[in-house]
Structures are given as structure tokens and as C-alpha cells.
Design a protein around this motif. Structure first.
Motif, PDB file in Angstrom:
ATOM      1  N   PHE A  67       0.836  -1.204   0.000  1.00 31.10           N
ATOM      2  CA  PHE A  67       0.000   0.000   0.000  1.00 31.10           C
ATOM      3  C   PHE A  67       0.874   1.259   0.000  1.00 31.10           C
ATOM      4  CE2 PHE A  67      -1.803   3.400   2.691  1.00 31.10           C
ATOM      5  CZ  PHE A  67      -2.875   3.788   1.895  1.00 31.10           C
ATOM      6  N   LEU A  68       1.892   1.280   0.861  1.00 33.92           N
ATOM      7  CA  LEU A  68       2.786   2.443   0.927  1.00 33.92           C
ATOM      8  C   LEU A  68       3.574   2.605  -0.368  1.00 33.92           C
ATOM      9  CD1 LEU A  68       4.203   2.169   4.577  1.00 33.92           C
ATOM     10  CD2 LEU A  68       2.533   3.819   3.709  1.00 33.92           C
ATOM     11  N   LYS A  69       3.950   1.476  -0.983  1.00 32.44           N
ATOM     12  CA  LYS A  69       4.688   1.530  -2.251  1.00 32.44           C
ATOM     13  C   LYS A  69       3.827   2.158  -3.340  1.00 32.44           C
ATOM     14  CE  LYS A  69       5.587  -2.306  -4.520  1.00 32.44           C
ATOM     15  NZ  LYS A  69       6.233  -3.587  -4.912  1.00 32.44           N
ATOM     16  N   GLY A  70       2.556   1.756  -3.391  1.00 31.62           N
ATOM     17  CA  GLY A  70       1.633   2.329  -4.374  1.00 31.62           C
ATOM     18  C   GLY A  70       1.384   3.809  -4.125  1.00 31.62           C
ATOM     19  N   LYS A  71       1.241   4.155  -2.851  1.00 29.68           N
ATOM     20  CA  LYS A  71       1.009   5.559  -2.484  1.00 29.68           C
ATOM     21  C   LYS A  71       2.235   6.409  -2.819  1.00 29.68           C
ATOM     22  CE  LYS A  71      -0.804   8.312   1.363  1.00 29.68           C
ATOM     23  NZ  LYS A  71      -1.298   8.299   2.759  1.00 29.68           N
ATOM     24  N   PHE A  72       3.418   5.850  -2.584  1.00 31.86           N
ATOM     25  CA  PHE A  72       4.662   6.559  -2.899  1.00 31.86           C
ATOM     26  C   PHE A  72       4.796   6.779  -4.407  1.00 31.86           C
ATOM     27  CE2 PHE A  72       9.165   6.081  -4.219  1.00 31.86           C
ATOM     28  CZ  PHE A  72       9.651   7.275  -3.701  1.00 31.86           C
ATOM     29  N   ALA A  73       4.442   5.761  -5.204  1.00 32.48           N
ATOM     30  CA  ALA A  73       4.516   5.886  -6.666  1.00 32.48           C
ATOM     31  C   ALA A  73       3.575   6.992  -7.148  1.00 32.48           C
ATOM     32  CB  ALA A  73       4.160   4.562  -7.332  1.00 32.48           C
ATOM     33  N   ALA A  74       2.378   7.062  -6.555  1.00 37.64           N
ATOM     34  CA  ALA A  74       1.417   8.114  -6.918  1.00 37.64           C
ATOM     35  C   ALA A  74       1.945   9.481  -6.501  1.00 37.64           C
ATOM     36  CB  ALA A  74       0.070   7.840  -6.247  1.00 37.64           C
ATOM     37  N   TRP A  75       2.552   9.553  -5.320  1.00 35.21           N
ATOM     38  CA  TRP A  75       3.140  10.799  -4.798  1.00 35.21           C
ATOM     39  C   TRP A  75       4.252  11.291  -5.724  1.00 35.21           C
ATOM     40  CZ3 TRP A  75       8.223  11.686  -3.100  1.00 35.21           C
ATOM     41  CH2 TRP A  75       8.433  12.862  -2.360  1.00 35.21           C
ATOM     42  N   LEU A  76       5.106  10.357  -6.157  1.00 33.09           N
ATOM     43  CA  LEU A  76       6.237  10.726  -7.009  1.00 33.09           C
ATOM     44  C   LEU A  76       5.759  11.218  -8.369  1.00 33.09           C
ATOM     45  CD1 LEU A  76       9.398  10.649  -6.906  1.00 33.09           C
ATOM     46  CD2 LEU A  76       9.213   8.565  -8.239  1.00 33.09           C
ATOM     47  N   LEU A 118       1.663  11.680   2.109  1.00 35.13           N
ATOM     48  CA  LEU A 118       2.597  10.570   2.258  1.00 35.13           C
ATOM     49  C   LEU A 118       3.470  10.808   3.484  1.00 35.13           C
ATOM     50  CD1 LEU A 118       3.842   7.971   0.871  1.00 35.13           C
ATOM     51  CD2 LEU A 118       5.551   9.535  -0.068  1.00 35.13           C
ATOM     52  N   ALA A 119       3.448   9.862   4.415  1.00 38.70           N
ATOM     53  CA  ALA A 119       4.257  10.003   5.628  1.00 38.70           C
ATOM     54  C   ALA A 119       5.709   9.632   5.348  1.00 38.70           C
ATOM     55  CB  ALA A 119       3.696   9.101   6.732  1.00 38.70           C
ATOM     56  N   PHE A 120       6.616  10.420   5.879  1.00 35.34           N
ATOM     57  CA  PHE A 120       8.054  10.150   5.804  1.00 35.34           C
ATOM     58  C   PHE A 120       8.553   9.876   4.382  1.00 35.34           C
ATOM     59  CE2 PHE A 120       6.276   8.423   9.787  1.00 35.34           C
ATOM     60  CZ  PHE A 120       6.807   9.349  10.680  1.00 35.34           C
ATOM     61  N   PRO A 121       8.405  10.865   3.480  1.00 34.34           N
ATOM     62  CA  PRO A 121       8.852  10.667   2.092  1.00 34.34           C
ATOM     63  C   PRO A 121      10.319  10.275   1.975  1.00 34.34           C
ATOM     64  CG  PRO A 121       7.563  12.675   2.282  1.00 34.34           C
ATOM     65  CD  PRO A 121       7.813  12.199   3.678  1.00 34.34           C
ATOM     66  N   GLU A 122      11.162  10.805   2.894  1.00 32.10           N
ATOM     67  CA  GLU A 122      12.596  10.496   2.794  1.00 32.10           C
ATOM     68  C   GLU A 122      12.850   9.005   3.036  1.00 32.10           C
ATOM     69  OE1 GLU A 122      11.656  11.233   6.987  1.00 32.10           O
ATOM     70  OE2 GLU A 122      11.220  12.346   5.154  1.00 32.10           O
ATOM     71  N   LEU A 123      12.097   8.401   3.957  1.00 31.00           N
ATOM     72  CA  LEU A 123      12.247   6.960   4.199  1.00 31.00           C
ATOM     73  C   LEU A 123      11.660   6.146   3.041  1.00 31.00           C
ATOM     74  CD1 LEU A 123      11.369   6.741   8.019  1.00 31.00           C
ATOM     75  CD2 LEU A 123      13.609   6.362   6.969  1.00 31.00           C
ATOM     76  N   CYS A 124      10.554   6.627   2.490  1.00 28.70           N
ATOM     77  CA  CYS A 124       9.934   5.945   1.346  1.00 28.70           C
ATOM     78  C   CYS A 124      10.875   5.950   0.144  1.00 28.70           C
ATOM     79  CB  CYS A 124       8.606   6.621   0.988  1.00 28.70           C
ATOM     80  SG  CYS A 124       7.291   6.312   2.187  1.00 28.70           S
TER      81      CYS A 124
END
Length: 211
Positions: A67-76, A118-124
Motif C-alpha cells: 500500500f505504501l509503495k503504491g502511495k509513494f509511486a502516486a506521490w512521485l 505521504l508520511a516520511f517521504p525520505e524513508l519511502c
């Protein structure tokens, strides 16, 4: 059959511990596919239990990871969108209602991104580089992929430098440069060979003339 207890990933500190533990395990033990190795999941679960008394199964961790991976891809994708729609101060996007609707239709994770940043983008960035399909890639000496042509996007979030490496689309980068270099080399060798033949021909003609 016992009813499965619904876990709360929004519990204070849990998400950060989860991301940090996953980053550490991938750094130490590497990935299995696009995720963590089974032994690594066990260690992440132990960290969550020890630090937050947060009990979670591997399947639940894997689901949250995806879920976080998908959210990160959308954020990017939105962050790299033209028009400066991203606000690094608030870690949010300045889109109209119509634009949100269009983006949500094209990517199911955009709705989650709209309702909560997105929480903690640097860690993502550290965790999902190389495992998302949005042009992100993690290249290293042991990588079987060509070295990417790097374009660095930087922003500052809560006083922390967040740096993500964007890779050109497939077909570009080093493979293309290598092709150009080999073509130039081939042309150079042809010119050299032609010059050698011409000089040899001149010598032969000269010898005939002297004879």
C-alpha cells in the motif's frame, strides 16, 4: 474461528519504525522480488512488538508495504508533474477538484494521497527505490541494470533533505550512449582502414613508376 483483530498503522510511531526497520533490513539482507525476505519480515515484526507492543503478521506487513509503495509511486508521479503542483512545506499538492478526479481515475492510490499526505517521504525514497514501476531505479555495482542517466529532484521537508533519483525511461541512458559510442568507433576504424589502403596504393604506384 477466532476473529482477526484489525490493526491500526496510525498508532503513534508505528509507521516510522516500520519504514526504518524495512530500510535497514533491505540494506543488510537485500530484497526478495520487490519486497523483503522472510527472515527480514520476522525482524521487522519483532521491532514493532518491542518498541510499540504492536503485534502484526507477515501478511499484514506485506499488505501495508504494498500500500505504501503504491502511495509513494502516486506521490512521485504527482510531484514530478509539470506546473509546480507540489508544496514541499506542507507535503501536499495544489490541484483543483477536476484535476484530483482525473488523477484518481488513473491511479487508485491518489485518493489515499489526497486524504492523507505521504508520511516520511525520505524513508519511502530509500525503501522503494528500485521496486516501483514509475521510473525509479536503484543502481549499484552489483546491479544487472544499465547505469541510469540521473536527474536529481530535491526538496526540503521539515528541515530534512529528501533526494530522489529519477531515471530516464527505458531505452535511454547508457545503452543508448554505448550504441552511439560504438557507431563512432566503427566509423573511425573505417576511416583509418581507408587511409591505410590509400597510403599502400600510393606506395605501389610509386614503385611501379620507379620500375
Amino acid at each position: 474461528m477466532a476473529k482477526r483483530i484489525r490493526i491500526n498503522w496510525k498508532q503513534e510511531g508505528v509507521e516510522k519504525t516500520f519504514l526504518e526497520a524495512c530500510v535497514h533490513q533491505i540494506t543488510v539482507n537485500g530484497r526478495e522480488g520487490s519486497s523483503l525476505k522472510q527472515a527480514s519480515w520476522k525482524i521487522v515484526a519483532e521491532n514493532l512488538k518491542t518498541q510499540h507492543n504492536f503485534i502484526v503478521e507477515q501478511r499484514q506487513m506485506k499488505n501495508h508495504y504494498d500500500f505504501l509503495k503504491g502511495k509513494f509511486a502516486a506521490w512521485l508521479k504527482l510531484k514530478n508533474k509539470t506546473g509546480n503542483v507540489y508544496d514541499p512545506v506542507t507535503n501536499s499538492f495544489n490541484l483543483s477538484e477536476e484535476e484530483w478526479q482525473i488523477e484518481m481515475k488513473s491511479n487508485k492510490y491518489v485518493e489515499a494521497l489526497r486524504s492523507a499526505p505521504l508520511a516520511f517521504p525520505e524513508l519511502c525514497c530509500q525503501l522503494f527505490e528500485g521496486s516501483t514501476s514509475n521510473g525509479f531505479d536503484s543502481w549499484g555495482p552489483s546491479s544487472t541494470l544499465p547505469h541510469p542517466s540521473e536527474e536529481v529532484n530535491e526538496h526540503n521537508l521539515d528541515g530534512m533533505d529528501v533526494e530522489c533519483t529519477q531515471v530516464d525511461s527505458p531505452g535511454k541512458g547508457v545503452s543508448e550512449e554505448s550504441s552511439i559510442r560504438s557507431q563512432k568507433k566503427e566509423k573511425g576504424e573505417k576511416r583509418k582502414h581507408k587511409a591505410t589502403l590509400e597510403s599502400q596504393l600510393i606506395e605501389v604506384v610509386g614503385d611501379i613508376g620507379l620500375g
